[in-house]
Design a protein around this motif. Structure first.
Motif, short mmCIF file in Angstrom:
data_model
loop_
_atom_site.label_atom_id
_atom_site.label_comp_id
_atom_site.label_asym_id
_atom_site.label_seq_id
_atom_site.Cartn_x
_atom_site.Cartn_y
_atom_site.Cartn_z
N ARG A 112 0.89 -1.22 0.26
CA ARG A 112 0.33 -0.31 0.28
C ARG A 112 1.05 0.97 0.13
O ARG A 112 0.36 2.49 -0.53
N HIS A 113 2.21 1.47 0.19
CA HIS A 113 2.91 2.73 0.32
C HIS A 113 4.61 1.68 0.33
O HIS A 113 4.51 1.06 0.57
N LEU A 114 4.73 2.95 -0.21
CA LEU A 114 6.47 2.22 -1.24
C LEU A 114 7.08 4.18 -0.44
O LEU A 114 6.61 4.83 -0.36
N GLU A 155 14.42 7.38 -10.31
CA GLU A 155 13.25 8.18 -9.92
C GLU A 155 12.26 8.00 -10.87
O GLU A 155 11.47 7.85 -10.44
N GLY A 156 13.24 7.50 -12.39
CA GLY A 156 12.33 7.50 -13.56
C GLY A 156 12.01 5.77 -13.39
O GLY A 156 11.00 5.95 -13.47
N TYR A 157 12.23 4.90 -13.15
CA TYR A 157 11.69 3.56 -12.53
C TYR A 157 10.56 3.82 -11.36
O TYR A 157 9.31 3.32 -11.50
N VAL A 158 10.94 4.92 -10.54
CA VAL A 158 9.99 4.72 -8.97
C VAL A 158 8.55 5.34 -10.26
O VAL A 158 7.27 4.95 -9.57
N ARG A 159 8.78 6.42 -10.52
CA ARG A 159 7.34 7.14 -11.34
C ARG A 159 6.81 5.96 -12.07
O ARG A 159 5.29 6.43 -11.97
N PRO A 166 -1.10 2.90 -9.15
CA PRO A 166 -1.83 4.14 -8.48
C PRO A 166 -2.58 3.30 -7.67
O PRO A 166 -3.17 4.76 -6.79
N ASP A 167 -2.88 2.57 -6.92
CA ASP A 167 -3.41 2.25 -5.35
C ASP A 167 -2.65 2.50 -4.56
O ASP A 167 -2.27 1.94 -2.72
N VAL A 168 -0.99 2.34 -4.77
CA VAL A 168 0.06 2.81 -4.36
C VAL A 168 0.50 3.81 -3.84
O VAL A 168 0.99 4.33 -4.98
N ARG A 169 0.66 4.55 -2.30
CA ARG A 169 1.55 5.14 -2.60
C ARG A 169 2.86 5.63 -2.25
O ARG A 169 3.18 4.81 -1.51
N VAL A 170 3.32 6.26 -3.17
CA VAL A 170 4.14 6.51 -3.26
C VAL A 170 5.73 7.98 -2.87
O VAL A 170 4.99 9.12 -3.03
N GLY A 228 4.24 11.85 -3.06
CA GLY A 228 4.87 12.81 -4.51
C GLY A 228 6.57 13.38 -3.59
O GLY A 228 6.89 12.06 -2.91
N THR A 229 6.69 13.65 -4.92
CA THR A 229 8.47 14.01 -4.06
C THR A 229 9.01 15.23 -3.42
O THR A 229 8.19 16.81 -3.69
N PHE A 230 9.10 14.93 -2.33
CA PHE A 230 9.93 16.42 -1.79
C PHE A 230 11.43 16.31 -1.20
O PHE A 230 11.99 15.66 -0.94
#
Length: 349
Positions: A112-114, A155-159, A166-170, A228-230
């Motif tokens: 559910r979350h990465l 980061e490209g692979y993560v995106r 889309p069900d996983v919060r990244v 998101g990315t921070f």
């Protein structure tokens, strides 16, 4: 009652990964923490369940499925080969390892979350950089090799994964250089040198994150619902000259080609790793905007950039550690070589 999470942490054989995994065990809403790495941690991991597994191998998918993992914190992206082997091995660990991990996450219905520990090195360092990089900006010069290229690919692979699931919060954290008494990295090795080589005519801006704020930020991400990315950094900016003065060490300004020569000596002696991105950073510096870290992610570091560096400098001042002892004899050599090259090169520019 809060949902009980099962968290898998990669890279637990390294100190920061091990310490973070131990910290997570104390969180009330975390039921279990599984630590994964190709080699066992050298120190105590407390209540963390260690699984010896190489994330470059598809077996990682079996670990995720068997343990019913719902949250993954990916911390095994490394900045230097270290004892793992050469540059080829480092790229495999970083890029191939991340690809295999994401492929495993793709298949795992429980995920559910990465959370991905990335770095502001992805922005590069050049004379054309903006005063502050926001998360939407790209590097002015795309990296062609090394750690920076690894991180850009990762980061490209993560995106790509985030689009497919889309069900996983990244959540991706682009961290400024992490400092602290327990951190070993290219930048801490540089600052631990008895004589600090700098690039003549340049005084780069720097931002730092304290190691405890890194732990707090990752823990915050495990609990938050914000994807998101921070960018993550302590408040404020320091100049390299200010940092060196705080350390009370001599600096040796060198023309750019001479820095490369000294860097090669230090690298061959395994005293400091001067990669191309490190040399670029020590020439041009980098600034990252942390507005979204506060307004959207809801995270506030305890340490400013200056306070982070002060704590690191105090730790060095408490006495020589293994790194300082190993490089003590290099001081006179560097000073003699650096002064000669600096005076010889000054008339060329």
């Amino acid at each position: 009652m809060a949902e009980q999470r099962v968290v898998l942490v990669t890279g637990v054989s390294r100190d920061l990964g091990r310490r973070f995994a131990r910290r997570l065990c104390a969180e009330p809403d975390v039921a279990r923490v599984i630590g994964v790495d190709a080699v066992p941690p050298r120190d105590d991991i407390g209540d963390v369940t260690f699984v010896r597994a190489d994330i470059r191998n598809p077996v990682i998918a079996k670990v995720i499925a068997k343990e019913d993992v719902d949250t993954i914190v990916h911390m095994s992206v490394i900045a230097t080969p270290g004892t793992a082997g050469g540059r080829g091995t480092m790229k495999e660990l970083n890029v191939i390892g991340t690809m295999q991990l994401l492929a495993a996450c793709q298949k795992a219905e429980t995920i559910r979350h990465l959370v991905v520990k990335s770095t502001s090195t992805v922005y590069g360092a050049s004379s054309r950089d903006p005063a502050m990089f926001t998360e939407a900006m790209q590097p002015r010069r795309q990296p062609s090799s090394g750690y920076a290229k690894d991180v850009a690919e990762i980061e490209g692979y993560v995106r790509g994964f985030a689009r497919r699931r889309p069900d996983v919060r990244v959540t991706t954290l682009r961290l400024a250089n992490v400092l602290g008494p327990h951190v070993t990295s290219p930048i801490t090795s540089y600052f631990r040198l008895p004589v600090v080589p700098t690039v003549l005519g340049h005084d780069p801006r720097m931002q730092f994150v304290h190691e405890t704020d890194l732990m707090r930020a990752l823990t915050h991400c495990v609990h938050t619902e914000v994807p998101g990315t921070f960018n993550v950094a302590g408040d404020g900016v320091m100049l390299l000259s200010q940092a060196v003065r705080r350390l009370r060490k001599p600096a040796v300004p060198l023309v750019s080609p001479a820095v490369g020569g000294v860097a090669a000596v230090l690298k061959s002696a395994r005293m400091a790793d001067f990669s191309p991105e490190q040399l670029g950073f020590l020439t041009y510096g980098r600034g990252i905007d942390t507005t979204r870290m506060r307004t959207e992610l809801g995270f506030e570091p305890d340490y400013t950039t200056e306070a982070t560096f002060a704590d690191f400098a105090a730790a060095i001042g408490r006495g020589p550690g293994p790194v300082e002892q190993a490089i003590e004899g290099l001081g006179a050599t560097l000073a003699g070589r650096g002064a000669g090259r600096a005076s010889g090169g000054a008339g060329d520019g």
